[in-house]
Design a protein around this motif. Structure first.
Motif, short mmCIF file in Angstrom:
data_model
loop_
_atom_site.label_atom_id
_atom_site.label_comp_id
_atom_site.label_asym_id
_atom_site.label_seq_id
_atom_site.Cartn_x
_atom_site.Cartn_y
_atom_site.Cartn_z
N THR A 176 1.00 5.01 -2.40
CA THR A 176 1.05 6.36 -1.87
C THR A 176 2.20 7.15 -2.48
OG1 THR A 176 0.10 5.59 0.23
CG2 THR A 176 1.24 7.72 0.25
N ARG A 224 0.83 -1.21 0.00
CA ARG A 224 0.00 0.00 0.00
C ARG A 224 0.86 1.26 0.00
NH1 ARG A 224 -3.56 -3.31 3.12
NH2 ARG A 224 -2.43 -2.81 5.05
N SER A 225 1.99 1.20 0.68
CA SER A 225 2.84 2.38 0.74
C SER A 225 3.42 2.74 -0.62
CB SER A 225 3.98 2.17 1.76
OG SER A 225 4.95 1.28 1.26
#
Length: 215
Positions: free
Chosen positions: A166, A162-163
């Motif tokens: 981002t 998920r990072s």
């Protein structure tokens, strides 16, 4: 005859652990090739992937032969069926490592991983290798309680994955679309690698207890 059958099952169980060991090596080397832009190491991962292909085909052949000749029931049948699924997962894990190595080879001599995500991919590689090593131990000992730990151990990889989104979707991402596509693909390969270890944990629980945990 029964003793011989039990010996064959133990041998097949050991072969699954050995296949997992091959996937550990493949992922470790693929990650190093990616992070270091090491063409020789990437080529090595791609070249030796055939070992895992051969091991998976051999396991399947032996398993089907035992199914045909011994007609196992209960626990032994669960092992044979579950083992076929596990062998397929291990084969796919090796394939995912090869995908990583191929991206490293395709972009060589450039580094695929820019500084902004270098730390994330370093950690992803470490998590994937650690998860696969634990999977090897689960397969070696066929311990359902230890296998339960695999069901949630991929959460760290999910957080890392998920990072990446981002970082690459930020307005100030400086490396363009192609780099973002490479990073997205690589992140997905690492995530899927760990997803397969979770599935193997579920299968080990099933073959030892007769109950398949929920997804």
């Amino acid at each position: 005859m029964r003793t011989r059958f039990a010996e064959n099952l133990d041998s097949l169980s050991g072969d699954l652990a050995s296949m997992c060991r091959l996937s550990v090596t493949a992922m470790s080397e693929a990650s190093d090739a990616l992070l270091q832009a090491d063409l020789e190491l990437a080529e090595h991962v791609i070249d030796v992937s055939g070992q895992l292909d051969d091991a998976a085909a051999h396991w399947e052949k032996r398993a089907f032969a035992l199914l045909a000749l011994q007609a196992p029931v209960a626990h032994d049948l669960r092992f044979m069926v579950g083992g076929l699924h596990i062998s397929a997962d291990l084969h796919r894990m090796g394939g995912l490592a090869v995908h990583i190595a191929k991206i490293a080879r395709r972009r060589h001599p450039d580094h695929v991983v820019p500084d902004e995500v270098l730390g994330v991919f370093t950690e992803m590689g470490a998590v994937a290798v650690a998860q696969a090593k634990e999977t090897e131990q689960v397969l070696q000992h066929r311990d359902p309680e230890r296998a339960r730990g695999l069901l949630t151990a991929d959460e760290a990889m999910d957080d890392l994955h998920r990072s990446l989104f981002t970082i690459t979707q930020a307005e100030d991402w400086p490396h363009g679309v192609q780099s973002a596509v490479d990073i997205t693909l690589l992140g997905r390969f690492y995530e899927r690698f760990c997803d397969h270890t979770v599935e193997i944990g579920r299968r080990v629980i099933f073959l030892e207890t007769g109950s398949l945990p929920e997804q």
